[in-house]
Scaffold this motif. Structure first.
Motif, PDB file in Angstrom:
ATOM      1  N   THR A   1       0.828  -1.212   0.000  1.00 65.53           N
ATOM      2  CA  THR A   1       0.000   0.000   0.000  1.00 65.53           C
ATOM      3  C   THR A   1       0.853   1.249   0.000  1.00 65.53           C
ATOM      4  N   ALA A   2       2.095   1.160   0.440  1.00 69.21           N
ATOM      5  CA  ALA A   2       2.975   2.326   0.436  1.00 69.21           C
ATOM      6  C   ALA A   2       3.199   2.839  -0.990  1.00 69.21           C
ATOM      7  N   ALA A   3       3.070   1.971  -1.969  1.00 65.88           N
ATOM      8  CA  ALA A   3       3.250   2.390  -3.356  1.00 65.88           C
ATOM      9  C   ALA A   3       2.195   3.413  -3.758  1.00 65.88           C
ATOM     10  N   PHE A   4       1.037   3.396  -3.085  1.00 66.42           N
ATOM     11  CA  PHE A   4      -0.040   4.312  -3.409  1.00 66.42           C
ATOM     12  C   PHE A   4      -0.118   5.482  -2.436  1.00 66.42           C
ATOM     13  N   ALA A   5       0.702   5.488  -1.396  1.00 67.61           N
ATOM     14  CA  ALA A   5       0.645   6.533  -0.380  1.00 67.61           C
ATOM     15  C   ALA A   5       1.204   7.836  -0.938  1.00 67.61           C
ATOM     16  N   ALA A   6       0.709   8.934  -0.395  1.00 69.13           N
ATOM     17  CA  ALA A   6       1.196  10.240  -0.814  1.00 69.13           C
ATOM     18  C   ALA A   6       2.615  10.432  -0.305  1.00 69.13           C
ATOM     19  N   GLU A   7       3.373  11.190  -1.045  1.00 71.96           N
ATOM     20  CA  GLU A   7       4.739  11.499  -0.637  1.00 71.96           C
ATOM     21  C   GLU A   7       4.701  12.257   0.684  1.00 71.96           C
ATOM     22  N   PRO A   8       5.437  11.803   1.693  1.00 76.29           N
ATOM     23  CA  PRO A   8       5.458  12.559   2.938  1.00 76.29           C
ATOM     24  C   PRO A   8       6.188  13.883   2.733  1.00 76.29           C
ATOM     25  N   THR A   9       5.698  14.909   3.397  1.00 79.44           N
ATOM     26  CA  THR A   9       6.342  16.211   3.273  1.00 79.44           C
ATOM     27  C   THR A   9       7.317  16.397   4.419  1.00 79.44           C
ATOM     28  N   GLY A  10       8.158  17.377   4.306  1.00 79.11           N
ATOM     29  CA  GLY A  10       9.073  17.698   5.388  1.00 79.11           C
ATOM     30  C   GLY A  10       8.418  18.608   6.416  1.00 79.11           C
ATOM     31  N   ASN A  11       7.190  19.036   6.140  1.00 78.75           N
ATOM     32  CA  ASN A  11       6.510  19.961   7.029  1.00 78.75           C
ATOM     33  C   ASN A  11       6.009  19.257   8.282  1.00 78.75           C
ATOM     34  N   GLU A  12       5.993  20.003   9.392  1.00 77.82           N
ATOM     35  CA  GLU A  12       5.617  19.431  10.680  1.00 77.82           C
ATOM     36  C   GLU A  12       4.132  19.552  10.999  1.00 77.82           C
ATOM     37  N   ALA A  13       3.472  20.610  10.521  1.00 74.92           N
ATOM     38  CA  ALA A  13       2.089  20.855  10.945  1.00 74.92           C
ATOM     39  C   ALA A  13       1.297  21.528   9.837  1.00 74.92           C
ATOM     40  N   SER A  14      -0.026  21.494  10.017  1.00 70.03           N
ATOM     41  CA  SER A  14      -0.898  22.155   9.051  1.00 70.03           C
ATOM     42  C   SER A  14      -2.082  22.800   9.763  1.00 70.03           C
ATOM     43  N   ILE A  15      -2.658  23.778   9.075  1.00 75.06           N
ATOM     44  CA  ILE A  15      -3.945  24.355   9.441  1.00 75.06           C
ATOM     45  C   ILE A  15      -4.804  24.166   8.207  1.00 75.06           C
ATOM     46  N   GLY A  16      -5.757  23.257   8.276  1.00 79.35           N
ATOM     47  CA  GLY A  16      -6.500  22.894   7.078  1.00 79.35           C
ATOM     48  C   GLY A  16      -5.551  22.286   6.065  1.00 79.35           C
ATOM     49  N   THR A  17      -5.535  22.817   4.853  1.00 82.94           N
ATOM     50  CA  THR A  17      -4.648  22.286   3.812  1.00 82.94           C
ATOM     51  C   THR A  17      -3.315  23.034   3.739  1.00 82.94           C
ATOM     52  N   GLN A  18      -3.190  24.133   4.483  1.00 80.13           N
ATOM     53  CA  GLN A  18      -1.948  24.913   4.491  1.00 80.13           C
ATOM     54  C   GLN A  18      -0.943  24.264   5.441  1.00 80.13           C
ATOM     55  N   GLU A  19       0.219  23.870   4.896  1.00 82.24           N
ATOM     56  CA  GLU A  19       1.250  23.231   5.704  1.00 82.24           C
ATOM     57  C   GLU A  19       2.324  24.235   6.107  1.00 82.24           C
ATOM     58  N   TYR A  20       2.959  23.948   7.258  1.00 85.71           N
ATOM     59  CA  TYR A  20       4.003  24.823   7.797  1.00 85.71           C
ATOM     60  C   TYR A  20       5.237  23.991   8.136  1.00 85.71           C
ATOM     61  N   ALA A  21       6.395  24.598   7.983  1.00 86.63           N
ATOM     62  CA  ALA A  21       7.659  23.897   8.202  1.00 86.63           C
ATOM     63  C   ALA A  21       7.792  23.412   9.639  1.00 86.63           C
ATOM     64  N   THR A  22       7.324  24.217  10.603  1.00 84.35           N
ATOM     65  CA  THR A  22       7.452  23.837  12.009  1.00 84.35           C
ATOM     66  C   THR A  22       6.115  23.965  12.729  1.00 84.35           C
ATOM     67  N   LEU A  23       6.006  23.232  13.823  1.00 82.94           N
ATOM     68  CA  LEU A  23       4.818  23.337  14.678  1.00 82.94           C
ATOM     69  C   LEU A  23       4.712  24.754  15.236  1.00 82.94           C
ATOM     70  N   ALA A  24       5.821  25.328  15.656  1.00 81.07           N
ATOM     71  CA  ALA A  24       5.819  26.690  16.205  1.00 81.07           C
ATOM     72  C   ALA A  24       5.301  27.696  15.179  1.00 81.07           C
ATOM     73  N   GLU A  25       5.694  27.540  13.919  1.00 81.88           N
ATOM     74  CA  GLU A  25       5.218  28.453  12.879  1.00 81.88           C
ATOM     75  C   GLU A  25       3.716  28.314  12.680  1.00 81.88           C
ATOM     76  N   ALA A  26       3.218  27.088  12.662  1.00 76.20           N
ATOM     77  CA  ALA A  26       1.776  26.876  12.492  1.00 76.20           C
ATOM     78  C   ALA A  26       0.995  27.506  13.637  1.00 76.20           C
ATOM     79  N   VAL A  27       1.479  27.323  14.867  1.00 75.46           N
ATOM     80  CA  VAL A  27       0.791  27.909  16.022  1.00 75.46           C
ATOM     81  C   VAL A  27       0.809  29.435  15.928  1.00 75.46           C
ATOM     82  N   SER A  28       1.925  30.006  15.504  1.00 77.31           N
ATOM     83  CA  SER A  28       2.002  31.467  15.408  1.00 77.31           C
ATOM     84  C   SER A  28       1.103  32.014  14.301  1.00 77.31           C
ATOM     85  N   LYS A  29       0.866  31.254  13.249  1.00 76.56           N
ATOM     86  CA  LYS A  29       0.021  31.699  12.132  1.00 76.56           C
ATOM     87  C   LYS A  29      -1.467  31.420  12.368  1.00 76.56           C
TER      88      LYS A  29
END
Length: 192
Positions: A21-49
């Motif tokens: 099933t990994a063959a069909f999985a989405a590529e993991p991103t280097g981002n740590e967190a998201s708000i909805g569909t917007q991803e952020y590099a770090t958890l701290a950045e997501a919390v601040s935004k």
């Protein structure tokens, strides 16, 4: 002819079902967190935004080496990912907390802060110098929910003579700042 096509289709379906099933999985991103569909590099950045009423969701396991201040009425959804206390050489004698809550106002969409589904890891090395996972320091909240988290604290997670580790702490609450309707449920604490 129809039987042959049906047989080939059945063989193809069986072959596809054998693929990992990994063959069909989405590529993991280097981002740590998201708000909805917007991803952020770090958890701290997501919390601040984040804005009042937003949900910050962890996308992967993270290491936090300095305090993340929650100054808005938001939800942190750990999505069963691990938040590890990293080393913080600038913490000094007092150490640092992973999440410090300083939120609350009557104009917010949601007048509460929620931290849920996080796996807190406090390693047993003296460099960590963390002294709380969650600290409510300032804020007028009508609703603080800490639910379905796990706290794993290694026995040597505090430097000798500098205090003990707290999972959840309430501190510095002036009379005009009040936290009510506190719900702490479904959490586990393991110390080894």
């Amino acid at each position: 002819m129809k039987k042959r096509i049906l047989s080939l289709l059945l063989i193809l379906c069986m072959a596809v079902s054998l693929l990992p099933t990994a063959a069909f999985a989405a590529e993991p991103t280097g981002n740590e967190a998201s708000i909805g569909t917007q991803e952020y590099a770090t958890l701290a950045e997501a919390v601040s935004k984040a804005k009042d009423g937003d949900t910050v969701t962890l996308l992967k396991n993270v290491t936090v080496s300095s305090t993340i201040t929650i100054g808005k009425l938001i939800t942190i959804n750990g999505d069963n990912k691990t938040i590890t206390a990293g080393s913080n050489t600038g913490a000094g004698e007092t150490g640092f907390v992973l999440f410090k809550i300083e939120a609350g106002n009557s104009n917010a969409v949601s007048n509460s802060v929620t931290i849920q589904n996080c796996k807190f890891e406090i390693p047993g090395n003296n460099a960590t110098n963390a002294w709380a996972a969650i600290l409510v320091e300032r804020g007028t909240l009508s609703g603080l929910t800490i639910q379905n988290n796990s706290f794993n604290i290694e026995k040597t997670s505090r430097v000798p003579g500098k205090g003990v580790f707290q999972c959840i702490g309430l501190a510095y609450m002036p009379e005009d700042r009040v936290t009510t309707n506190i719900t702490i449920t479904g959490n586990t604490v393991t110390a080894n």
